[in-house]
Design a protein around this motif. Structure first.
Motif, PDB file in Angstrom:
ATOM      1  N   GLU A  50      -7.591  -2.398 -19.000  1.00 28.92           N
ATOM      2  CA  GLU A  50      -6.395  -2.028 -19.742  1.00 28.92           C
ATOM      3  C   GLU A  50      -5.202  -2.781 -19.162  1.00 28.92           C
ATOM      4  O   GLU A  50      -5.303  -3.456 -18.128  1.00 28.92           O
ATOM      5  N   ASP A  51      -4.056  -2.679 -19.837  1.00 30.86           N
ATOM      6  CA  ASP A  51      -2.857  -3.351 -19.352  1.00 30.86           C
ATOM      7  C   ASP A  51      -2.440  -2.819 -17.983  1.00 30.86           C
ATOM      8  O   ASP A  51      -2.628  -1.637 -17.683  1.00 30.86           O
ATOM      9  N   ILE A  52      -1.874  -3.701 -17.177  1.00 28.34           N
ATOM     10  CA  ILE A  52      -1.335  -3.269 -15.890  1.00 28.34           C
ATOM     11  C   ILE A  52      -0.115  -2.400 -16.157  1.00 28.34           C
ATOM     12  O   ILE A  52       0.807  -2.821 -16.870  1.00 28.34           O
ATOM     13  N   PRO A  53      -0.081  -1.186 -15.624  1.00 26.65           N
ATOM     14  CA  PRO A  53       1.043  -0.286 -15.918  1.00 26.65           C
ATOM     15  C   PRO A  53       2.325  -0.735 -15.226  1.00 26.65           C
ATOM     16  O   PRO A  53       2.296  -1.419 -14.203  1.00 26.65           O
ATOM     17  N   GLU A  54       3.462  -0.336 -15.782  1.00 31.52           N
ATOM     18  CA  GLU A  54       4.769  -0.613 -15.188  1.00 31.52           C
ATOM     19  C   GLU A  54       5.306   0.651 -14.535  1.00 31.52           C
ATOM     20  O   GLU A  54       5.232   1.735 -15.127  1.00 31.52           O
ATOM     21  N   PRO A  55       5.839   0.548 -13.337  1.00 33.72           N
ATOM     22  CA  PRO A  55       6.376   1.744 -12.677  1.00 33.72           C
ATOM     23  C   PRO A  55       7.694   2.193 -13.291  1.00 33.72           C
ATOM     24  O   PRO A  55       8.560   1.365 -13.610  1.00 33.72           O
ATOM     25  N   ALA A  56       7.827   3.487 -13.461  1.00 30.52           N
ATOM     26  CA  ALA A  56       9.095   4.077 -13.904  1.00 30.52           C
ATOM     27  C   ALA A  56       9.951   4.385 -12.679  1.00 30.52           C
ATOM     28  O   ALA A  56       9.545   4.161 -11.537  1.00 30.52           O
ATOM     29  N   ARG A  97     -10.462   6.726  -2.234  1.00 29.91           N
ATOM     30  CA  ARG A  97      -9.329   6.228  -1.467  1.00 29.91           C
ATOM     31  C   ARG A  97      -9.519   4.756  -1.129  1.00 29.91           C
ATOM     32  O   ARG A  97     -10.639   4.253  -1.092  1.00 29.91           O
ATOM     33  N   GLY A  98      -8.399   4.086  -0.891  1.00 32.11           N
ATOM     34  CA  GLY A  98      -8.476   2.677  -0.560  1.00 32.11           C
ATOM     35  C   GLY A  98      -7.200   2.155   0.048  1.00 32.11           C
ATOM     36  O   GLY A  98      -6.275   2.913   0.371  1.00 32.11           O
ATOM     37  N   VAL A  99      -7.161   0.836   0.198  1.00 34.89           N
ATOM     38  CA  VAL A  99      -6.011   0.134   0.768  1.00 34.89           C
ATOM     39  C   VAL A  99      -5.388  -0.717  -0.330  1.00 34.89           C
ATOM     40  O   VAL A  99      -6.097  -1.429  -1.053  1.00 34.89           O
ATOM     41  N   ALA A 100      -4.071  -0.641  -0.447  1.00 35.02           N
ATOM     42  CA  ALA A 100      -3.371  -1.357  -1.513  1.00 35.02           C
ATOM     43  C   ALA A 100      -2.032  -1.881  -1.008  1.00 35.02           C
ATOM     44  O   ALA A 100      -1.534  -1.458   0.047  1.00 35.02           O
ATOM     45  N   GLN A 101      -1.464  -2.802  -1.777  1.00 35.56           N
ATOM     46  CA  GLN A 101      -0.141  -3.328  -1.466  1.00 35.56           C
ATOM     47  C   GLN A 101       0.831  -2.929  -2.561  1.00 35.56           C
ATOM     48  O   GLN A 101       0.496  -2.944  -3.747  1.00 35.56           O
ATOM     49  N   VAL A 102       2.039  -2.547  -2.154  1.00 32.28           N
ATOM     50  CA  VAL A 102       3.099  -2.238  -3.109  1.00 32.28           C
ATOM     51  C   VAL A 102       3.602  -3.563  -3.674  1.00 32.28           C
ATOM     52  O   VAL A 102       4.151  -4.392  -2.942  1.00 32.28           O
ATOM     53  N   VAL A 103       3.397  -3.783  -4.982  1.00 36.55           N
ATOM     54  CA  VAL A 103       3.819  -5.049  -5.595  1.00 36.55           C
ATOM     55  C   VAL A 103       5.082  -4.899  -6.434  1.00 36.55           C
ATOM     56  O   VAL A 103       5.799  -5.877  -6.664  1.00 36.55           O
ATOM     57  N   LYS A 104       5.376  -3.689  -6.906  1.00 34.75           N
ATOM     58  CA  LYS A 104       6.641  -3.376  -7.563  1.00 34.75           C
ATOM     59  C   LYS A 104       7.045  -1.974  -7.131  1.00 34.75           C
ATOM     60  O   LYS A 104       6.189  -1.085  -7.090  1.00 34.75           O
TER      61      LYS A 104
END
Length: 366
Positions: A50-56, A97-104
């Motif tokens: 699906e589309d990558i969501p945008e943060p509100a 659970r996992g490891v992620a990077q804040v991109v926005k």
């Protein structure tokens, strides 16, 4: 057909999944297609893009780098595990659970570029309010790989530490037995008990290769539960009884250890993977041994120890740095390999903490 051949054939059925590729143009997910009956099979999983969501406002967009796996994920898929708000069903993204990077980031407390560990689910991106319920933690820049946040420096590490220290109360020189010694929690408990505390640890594992592995990671002796007579080996290796039994498998193994307790012994109930796919629950027949030996059998739930997260991670990172704890993570490559990696756990095909590399190590890290 031999058990080993049957296992290989079952795992090979997941091979087409492992070939699936991801990119940064969509959010790829593994969803529940069917509730598992026994071990998971390919038809239990559905691939979705699906589309990558945008943060509100007040949210952050996270890009997944690693995901951890645990036997409880099969219970999530069955709808029999508590996920905090509602039970999962067909069509839902599998929890994990996992490891992620804040991109926005449109969240005042989280900066773009930070590496976090928390509830990502089986997906390659996630928008999150970073709420306490999702239990996100910043990964410290201590020179250790981000991959460790998917296991050894994650919930697996917290489970091993809490089970051993908060529940097991180990003491130097004690005679310990550990089941599931080659698994994620077990491979950490064996090293902490032997190298940090000074216990004498007998480790149980399945097959000569795994027994060799656990003998190299903290265990003074091993029991091959696939080939050895369990009772006879326990009598040989623990002729004076057991001070501490750390249980990852349940069933007949737990029963055998109960029969061999020393006075004031402790049993830690961490897992019971031998019972998870049985049609009928195992009925423990000799629990009264606890009374006869003034012993304690204690279970625990890892999330009840979450308030000690920072202190536990400091302990674990310190022991890794000084060489007393060697992090063992069995990493499958590629997001498509997630279903097979979960099946690995129930076939005993993994050594150490089972994880999946979605994108590998972040290139930049705040």
């Amino acid at each position: 057909m031999a058990v080993g051949a049957s296992r290989t054939r079952a795992l090979d059925a997941f091979a087409p999944f492992a070939e699936r590729q991801i990119d940064d143009n969509a959010n790829y997910q593994w969803r529940i297609a069917n509730r598992p009956d026994g071990n998971v099979v390919p038809s239990d999983f559905a691939w979705h893009a699906e589309d990558i969501p945008e943060p509100a406002e007040g949210e952050a967009l996270l890009r997944t780098h690693y995901l951890g796996l645990a036997p409880v994920m099969r219970f999530y898929m069955q709808g029999t595990a508590n996920t905090g708000d509602r039970k999962l069903g067909p069509g839902d993204v599998i929890h994990g659970r996992g490891v992620a990077q804040v991109v926005k980031s449109r969240h005042p407390e989280w900066r773009e570029g930070e590496i976090v560990q928390g509830q990502m689910g089986w997906q390659t991106y996630k928008v999150s309010k970073m709420s306490p319920q999702e239990k996100f933690f910043r990964m410290p820049k201590n020179g250790l790989p981000a991959a460790l946040g998917a296991g050894v420096l994650g919930m697996t590490g917290l489970s091993a530490h809490a089970g051993l220290f908060a529940c097991g109360d180990p003491k130097e020189g004690e005679r310990m037995v550990l089941s599931g010694a080659a698994g994620g929690v077990g491979s950490m408990v064996s090293q902490m008990a032997a190298n940090v505390v000074g216990c004498d640890v007998v480790g149980m594992a399945g097959g000569p290769e795994k027994c060799t592995f656990v003998a190299e990671h903290g265990c003074s002796a091993t029991i091959d539960y696939k080939a050895d007579d369990m009772g006879a080996k326990l009598d040989e290796l623990r002729p004076d009884g057991i001070d501490l039994y750390f249980d990852n498998v349940g069933g007949e193994t737990l029963e055998a250890c109960l029969d061999r307790l020393r006075m004031n012994a402790r049993i830690v109930l961490c897992g019971s993977i031998s019972e998870y796919t049985r049609d009928e629950p195992f009925k423990l027949s000799n629990y009264t041994r606890l009374r006869a030996t003034d012993s304690v059998m204690r279970g625990f739930f890892v999330y009840n120890h979450i308030d000690r997260w920072e202190a536990v991670m400091d302990d674990l990172a310190g022991w890794i740095s000084d060489g007393r704890l060697k992090p063992i993570q069995d990493i499958e490559d590629g997001f498509g390999a997630m279903p097979r990696a979960l099946a690995n756990l129930y076939y005993g095909a993994n050594v150490g903490v089972q994880c999946c590399s979605v994108r590998g190590e972040p290139k930049e890290w705040l």
